[in-house]
Design a protein around this motif. Structure first.
Motif, PDB file in Angstrom:
ATOM      1  N   THR A  38      81.649  73.753  17.307  1.00  0.00           N
ATOM      2  CA  THR A  38      81.889  75.054  17.930  1.00  0.00           C
ATOM      3  C   THR A  38      83.217  74.953  18.586  1.00  0.00           C
ATOM      4  OG1 THR A  38      79.366  75.210  18.284  1.00  0.00           O
ATOM      5  CG2 THR A  38      80.991  76.728  19.537  1.00  0.00           C
ATOM      6  N   TYR A  39      83.460  73.965  19.312  1.00  0.00           N
ATOM      7  CA  TYR A  39      84.865  74.076  19.830  1.00  0.00           C
ATOM      8  C   TYR A  39      85.819  74.062  18.562  1.00  0.00           C
ATOM      9  CZ  TYR A  39      89.163  71.806  21.956  1.00  0.00           C
ATOM     10  OH  TYR A  39      90.357  71.734  21.999  1.00  0.00           O
ATOM     11  N   THR A  42      86.227  77.403  17.022  1.00  0.00           N
ATOM     12  CA  THR A  42      86.718  78.689  17.784  1.00  0.00           C
ATOM     13  C   THR A  42      88.055  78.572  18.692  1.00  0.00           C
ATOM     14  OG1 THR A  42      85.323  77.805  19.782  1.00  0.00           O
ATOM     15  CG2 THR A  42      84.302  79.379  18.203  1.00  0.00           C
ATOM     16  N   TYR A  43      88.413  77.312  18.718  1.00  0.00           N
ATOM     17  CA  TYR A  43      89.810  77.191  19.418  1.00  0.00           C
ATOM     18  C   TYR A  43      90.718  77.733  18.514  1.00  0.00           C
ATOM     19  CZ  TYR A  43      92.940  75.135  22.514  1.00  0.00           C
ATOM     20  OH  TYR A  43      94.197  75.137  23.603  1.00  0.00           O
ATOM     21  N   LEU A  70      84.679  78.560  25.942  1.00  0.00           N
ATOM     22  CA  LEU A  70      83.707  78.231  25.035  1.00  0.00           C
ATOM     23  C   LEU A  70      82.285  78.241  26.268  1.00  0.00           C
ATOM     24  CD1 LEU A  70      82.620  76.633  22.550  1.00  0.00           C
ATOM     25  CD2 LEU A  70      83.193  74.331  23.791  1.00  0.00           C
ATOM     26  N   ARG A 118      80.800  81.596  25.803  1.00  0.00           N
ATOM     27  CA  ARG A 118      79.887  81.869  24.744  1.00  0.00           C
ATOM     28  C   ARG A 118      78.673  81.067  24.517  1.00  0.00           C
ATOM     29  NH1 ARG A 118      84.365  82.721  19.754  1.00  0.00           N
ATOM     30  NH2 ARG A 118      85.691  84.586  20.942  1.00  0.00           N
ATOM     31  N   HIS A 119      78.871  79.744  25.057  1.00  0.00           N
ATOM     32  CA  HIS A 119      77.676  78.750  24.773  1.00  0.00           C
ATOM     33  C   HIS A 119      77.669  77.949  25.982  1.00  0.00           C
ATOM     34  CE1 HIS A 119      78.085  79.829  20.386  1.00  0.00           C
ATOM     35  NE2 HIS A 119      79.181  79.583  20.343  1.00  0.00           N
ATOM     36  N   THR A 133      77.965  73.711  26.840  1.00  0.00           N
ATOM     37  CA  THR A 133      79.008  72.913  27.792  1.00  0.00           C
ATOM     38  C   THR A 133      78.213  72.303  29.084  1.00  0.00           C
ATOM     39  OG1 THR A 133      79.439  74.987  28.996  1.00  0.00           O
ATOM     40  CG2 THR A 133      80.987  74.546  27.078  1.00  0.00           C
TER      41      THR A 133
END
Length: 583
Positions: A487-488, A491-492, A534, A537-538, A542
């Motif tokens: 995911t990181y 989306t980064y 992050l 969103r999640h 994290t």
């Protein structure tokens, strides 16, 4: 009676004539035909013992003298013209020492030159190799060794050579070779290679080397077989100084020699002084770097073969091309490394390729020149041969005009066999290897991280055993930590990896684990878990990484670290064996 006497005298004179002729022929045979030669011709022997190339009684005559034929001299001149210098190498055998062979036994070897008086005779020159044969003995008193002396253009071409020794010896072979300066005891026959000034067998071995090589030479360090590799935390090493530089070489089990490109040091010619674990060193030799090939633009296609530890501080003034310097990884052959002058230059070479290969929403497409000029691909890059071949094939089939630097890149890859021309015009096939890059514009702390990250990709691309080990660890990895990581990446803003690309995901998983020291792995991923966007969103992902203290990342990194050390002597955060201690 008188007639019979005349007949007898005639017979006697005839016999004497033939005996004299036989002696004359034999004497000339001894002076011209030898057991040694070059290019299908024997050397011209100038004394009797030179015919059999041996001295059995030095008290009577201790020297061998030879003259080159015209063809042999022409061959030597041709070598000097092609290589810039040449050398004459002799292999000499010392039979078992007799009890009477005690004390010092002087030895000399060198070129000889035609006499200035036009007499046709030849005499030894001033430059010669000297030594003591008693210092070359093995335990049983016998030995075989090789010795060479260089010759450089600008002076008189030698007419022949000579050997002198005050112990019995046999000259086993003589040949013209590439110019070398140094010594090598790593093989069965030790080699002592002297420069054009000559010198002692046990003196300053690199003396006069600056007269031999037209461009910065390679310094080759020969090393003895290592019996115990140590651990990644406590790895044996050899150190030495070369002029102002102090260099450390980490030892591995598969390391017969290490190439140090002197173009990457403070000075190309300097005094060599061994340091830590000097007994590991079996030889030091200066030899020519490969001739440099370029494209029409001037772009260099010949890489320096080097350990990656030297490219971080490689003097920019020694670069062979304005845009970049090009290297091939010594420990991982066929992986080319570009150190670009700036992000702008790197973008012009690689940004279109980056979007074609990796960027989500763009993969398989060729973005415009305007896009390349106004977008930043990555700060550092890595590409395998298959993706490179696909990029250039797609451009050819779509009749897409690549920019001048991308065209140069294609030429560089073809010259080094990373891609190959296909049977169909305009198509390319994957060859062997990969490319990685970073830029001089990045700050040093990032360059070290990029060096490790991108280089691990180079190993992943080229070593199927490493890919299998990565896959084993990847498939067993904590699923929530994997979701967090992908995911990181997705989306980064500056990454935008396509998580549907399983090969890419495994490759990046490995590189993010191995780009920093083991002691920094948990801290690194905990920092990523603190990324605000992050978290917003999640938060579940994290929070999980923080609650588990990123232990899954550490465990996976430790497993990869162990594999890398066993196979290469590398460790997480370190993809080099050679380091400059005082850049």
């Amino acid at each position: 009676m008188r007639k019979k006497l005349v007949d007898v005298l005639f017979v006697l004179l005839t016999v004497l004539f033939f005996l004299g002729a036989a002696y004359f022929i034999a004497d000339n045979f001894f002076r011209t035909s030898t057991v040694l030669g070059l290019n299908g011709e024997s050397f011209v022997a100038l004394n009797r013992q030179s015919v059999k190339a041996r001295v059995t009684d030095p008290s009577k005559n201790s020297s061998l003298y030879y003259k080159f034929t015209e063809n042999q001299r022409a061959h030597l001149e041709n070598l000097m013209h092609r290589q810039g210098a040449a050398a004459l190498r002799a292999v000499i055998e010392l039979p078992q020492r007799k009890k009477s062979d005690v004390g010092a036994h002087p030895f000399e070897f060198g070129f000889s030159y035609a006499a200035k008086d036009g007499s046709g005779s030849i005499a030894p020159g001033r430059a010669m190799v000297t030594g003591d044969l008693s210092e070359l003995d093995s335990k049983d008193g016998a030995a075989t060794f090789a010795v060479s002396i260089c010759i450089v253009p600008g002076g008189e071409v030698p007419s022949g050579f000579f050997v002198h020794g005050t112990r019995p010896y046999v000259l086993r072979s003589v040949q013209f070779t590439e110019p070398l300066v140094g010594w090598d005891k790593s093989g069965d026959v030790p080699l002592y290679a002297l420069g054009p000034d000559g010198g002692g067998l046990h003196g300053d071995y690199l003396m006069g080397a600056e007269k031999v090589f037209g461009s910065p030479p390679e310094l080759v360090l020969m090393l003895e077989q290592l019996e115990e590799p140590g651990t990644w935390r406590n790895q044996p090493r050899v150190t030495f100084s070369y002029g102002k530089d102090t260099i450390a070489v980490r030892r591995t089990m598969r390391q017969p020699e290490v190439r140090i490109q002197t173009a990457g040091l403070s000075a190309s010619y300097a005094k060599f002084v061994p340091g830590e674990n000097a007994s590991h060193i079996r030889g030091i030799m200066l030899r020519r770097s490969p001739p440099v090939s370029t494209l029409e633009s001037g772009a260099v296609v010949t890489p320096y073969v080097t350990d990656l530890g030297l490219i971080m501080t490689w003097p920019r003034k020694n670069w062979r091309y304005k845009d970049y310097e090009l290297y091939e990884w010594e420990e991982v052959p066929h992986v080319l490394f570009f150190d670009f002058a700036s992000y702008k230059v790197q973008n012009q070479y690689l940004t279109r390729l980056a979007y074609f290969v990796e960027k989500a929403g763009y993969k398989g497409t060729l973005v415009s020149d305007d896009f390349v000029e106004n977008r930043h691909g990555y700060n550092a890059h890595d590409y395998k041969a298959g993706d490179l071949a696909a990029f250039f094939t797609t451009a050819a089939r779509q009749n897409f005009r690549l920019n001048a630097r991308e065209q140069d890149l294609c030429g560089i890859l073809l010259a080094n066999g990373v891609i190959l021309r296909g049977e169909e015009s305009g198509t390319y096939l994957p060859g062997e290897g990969a490319i990685v890059s970073f830029s001089r514009e990045s700050p040093d702390y990032l360059r070290w991280e990029f060096l490790a990250h991108e280089s691990w990709h180079g190993i992943f691309f080229t070593n199927p055993e490493f890919r299998a080990e990565v896959s084993r660890i990847y498939d067993a990895f904590d699923s929530k930590c994997m979701e967090f990581l992908q995911t990181y990446w997705e989306t980064y803003p500056s990454l935008g990896y396509d998580r549907r690309d399983d090969y890419l995901m495994r490759n990046e998983f490995m590189a993010y684990l191995m780009q920093q020291n083991i002691r920094s792995v948990q801290e690194y991923f905990l920092a990523k878990a603190g990324w605000q966007q992050l978290n917003a969103r999640h938060p579940d992902l994290t929070d999980y990484v923080r609650q588990t203290n990123a232990r899954a990342f550490l465990k996976a990194a430790e497993e990869l670290n162990d594999w890398a050390f066993r196979h290469y002597g590398f460790a997480a955060g370190r993809v080099s064996l050679v380091s400059l201690q005082n850049p």
